[in-house]
Motif scaffolding. Sequence first.
Motif, short mmCIF file in Angstrom:
data_model
loop_
_atom_site.label_atom_id
_atom_site.label_comp_id
_atom_site.label_asym_id
_atom_site.label_seq_id
_atom_site.Cartn_x
_atom_site.Cartn_y
_atom_site.Cartn_z
N THR A 141 0.82 -1.23 0.00
CA THR A 141 0.00 0.00 0.00
C THR A 141 0.84 1.27 0.00
O THR A 141 0.51 2.25 -0.66
CB THR A 141 -0.93 0.02 1.22
OG1 THR A 141 -0.14 -0.19 2.41
CG2 THR A 141 -1.97 -1.09 1.11
N THR A 142 1.94 1.25 0.75
CA THR A 142 2.76 2.46 0.90
C THR A 142 4.10 2.39 0.19
O THR A 142 4.72 3.43 -0.06
CB THR A 142 3.01 2.75 2.39
OG1 THR A 142 3.82 1.69 2.94
CG2 THR A 142 1.70 2.84 3.16
N GLY A 143 4.57 1.18 -0.10
CA GLY A 143 5.90 1.03 -0.68
C GLY A 143 7.00 1.16 0.35
O GLY A 143 8.19 1.15 0.01
N LEU A 144 6.63 1.29 1.64
CA LEU A 144 7.59 1.45 2.72
C LEU A 144 7.45 0.31 3.72
O LEU A 144 6.35 -0.22 3.93
CB LEU A 144 7.37 2.78 3.45
CG LEU A 144 7.53 4.05 2.60
CD1 LEU A 144 7.11 5.27 3.42
CD2 LEU A 144 8.98 4.20 2.14
N PRO A 145 8.54 -0.09 4.37
CA PRO A 145 8.44 -1.13 5.40
C PRO A 145 7.89 -0.56 6.71
O PRO A 145 7.95 0.66 6.94
CB PRO A 145 9.89 -1.59 5.57
CG PRO A 145 10.70 -0.38 5.23
CD PRO A 145 9.93 0.34 4.14
N ARG A 146 7.36 -1.42 7.55
CA ARG A 146 6.92 -0.99 8.88
C ARG A 146 8.11 -0.59 9.74
O ARG A 146 8.01 0.31 10.59
CB ARG A 146 6.16 -2.12 9.58
CG ARG A 146 4.80 -2.45 8.98
CD ARG A 146 4.24 -3.72 9.59
NE ARG A 146 4.04 -3.58 11.03
CZ ARG A 146 3.90 -4.61 11.87
NH1 ARG A 146 3.99 -5.85 11.42
NH2 ARG A 146 3.70 -4.41 13.15
N LEU A 147 9.24 -1.28 9.55
CA LEU A 147 10.43 -1.00 10.34
C LEU A 147 11.61 -0.66 9.45
O LEU A 147 11.93 -1.40 8.51
CB LEU A 147 10.81 -2.23 11.19
CG LEU A 147 9.91 -2.64 12.35
CD1 LEU A 147 10.45 -3.91 12.99
CD2 LEU A 147 9.80 -1.52 13.38
N LEU A 148 12.27 0.45 9.74
CA LEU A 148 13.56 0.77 9.15
C LEU A 148 14.64 0.34 10.13
O LEU A 148 14.37 0.02 11.29
CB LEU A 148 13.65 2.26 8.87
CG LEU A 148 12.60 2.84 7.91
CD1 LEU A 148 12.71 4.36 7.86
CD2 LEU A 148 12.75 2.24 6.52
N ALA A 149 15.89 0.38 9.68
CA ALA A 149 16.99 -0.04 10.56
C ALA A 149 17.03 0.79 11.83
O ALA A 149 17.29 0.28 12.93
CB ALA A 149 18.32 0.05 9.81
N ARG A 150 16.75 2.10 11.71
CA ARG A 150 16.80 2.95 12.90
C ARG A 150 15.67 2.59 13.89
O ARG A 150 15.81 2.78 15.09
CB ARG A 150 16.72 4.42 12.51
CG ARG A 150 15.44 4.86 11.82
CD ARG A 150 15.42 6.38 11.63
NE ARG A 150 14.23 6.84 10.95
CZ ARG A 150 14.14 7.04 9.65
NH1 ARG A 150 15.20 6.80 8.88
NH2 ARG A 150 13.02 7.47 9.09
N ASP A 151 14.55 2.07 13.36
CA ASP A 151 13.46 1.64 14.24
C ASP A 151 13.85 0.36 14.98
O ASP A 151 13.52 0.19 16.15
CB ASP A 151 12.19 1.39 13.43
CG ASP A 151 11.75 2.62 12.66
OD1 ASP A 151 11.86 3.72 13.22
OD2 ASP A 151 11.30 2.47 11.51
N VAL A 152 14.54 -0.54 14.27
CA VAL A 152 15.03 -1.77 14.93
C VAL A 152 16.00 -1.40 16.04
O VAL A 152 16.02 -2.02 17.11
CB VAL A 152 15.69 -2.70 13.90
CG1 VAL A 152 16.22 -3.96 14.58
CG2 VAL A 152 14.70 -3.06 12.79
N ARG A 153 16.78 -0.37 15.82
CA ARG A 153 17.76 0.07 16.82
C ARG A 153 17.11 0.85 17.96
O ARG A 153 17.40 0.58 19.14
CB ARG A 153 18.82 0.95 16.15
CG ARG A 153 19.90 1.47 17.11
CD ARG A 153 20.81 2.46 16.41
NE ARG A 153 20.10 3.69 16.05
CZ ARG A 153 20.13 4.24 14.85
NH1 ARG A 153 20.81 3.67 13.86
NH2 ARG A 153 19.48 5.37 14.60
#
Length: 286
Positions: free
Chosen positions: A255-267
Motif C-alpha cells: 500500500t505504501t511502498g515502505l516497510p513498517r520497520l527501518l533499521a533505525r526503528d530496529v535500533r
Amino acid sequence: MFHAAESLELLVLSPDNLLLDPLNPRLVDTQCQEDPFSDWEQEVVRRILVNNFSVRPLIESILRLGFLPMDRMVVRRHDKTKFVMVEGNRRLAAIKTILGDTKRKAIQPSPAVIDSLSAVEVLLLKPATACDSAALLLQGVRHISGVKSWGPYQQGRLINSLVNDSKMSLREAALTVGLSPSRVSVLLHGYYGMQQMFENADYGHQANTAMFSCFEQSYCKLPVRQWLDWDEAEHRYKSEASLRIFYESIIPQKTTGLPRLLARDVRNYLPSVLQHDEAKRSFSEE
C-alpha cells in the motif's frame, strides 16, 4: 593464507581479452542470464557500471591524461585467451566505453590516449590462489576503507569469506580489512541474518541487500536477538514465528511502498517494544 607477492603475475593484455565480472560484490543485486560472460551480458554490466558507479569521472580522466598504470587491475584466467576482472571493473568499463565510442566515431581521443589503451598491464591471480576468498580480499582491502567504498552487505560477505573460508579469527579479519573487531563481528552476524532470509522459502524472493542494516541492528540489540532466538553455534535465528513477523516488518508494504520497520526503528524502538508485554503483543498482531 593469501600472500599477494607470491600469488600475482604481471601480464600485458589487450582490453579485448579482458572481461567485466558480473559476480563482483558491487553488482550483487544485478541479475545475469545463463552466460554472464556473453557479449550481451558484458554490455549490460558495462552500462550498469557507467550509469551507477561513477565511471564517468574515470572516462574524463583517461581522455585527458591517458590510462595511467600506477594502480594495476587484477584478473583471473577465464579461458586460454580471456581474463576476468578481480579488481578493476570500473576502470575496465571506462576503457571499453572510450574504445566503443571511438569506434562509433562518437569521440576522437588523441593518439596518445588510444595508445595507452591498446595494451594494459594487469596482475594475474595465479590458479592456486584464484579462489573466492582471495579475490574478495583483494577487492575488500581497497573498497571497505579505500577507493570506492562497498556497502555493508558486501563488507559482510568479505568478512564471512575471511572467517569461514580462510579460517581467520575476527581479530585477524579486522586487521586485514582495517576495521575494528567489534565492527567486523556486527558485519559478520548481519551477513548471517541476511543470508538466512535469502534462503527462506517464503520470504527469500522479497529479500534484498538494502535490508542488511536491519539484520545488523537485530543482532546488536539484545532484546531483538533474544526474541528472534539467535543460535551462535548454528549462526542463525531459530524462532520461525518471530522471524515471520520481523521479515514482514522490513519488507515494503504494497500500500505504501515502505516497510513498517527501518533499521533505525530496529535500533531505537523495537527493543523497548519487545520488553513490554502489551506493546509486544500489539506489534506482533498488527
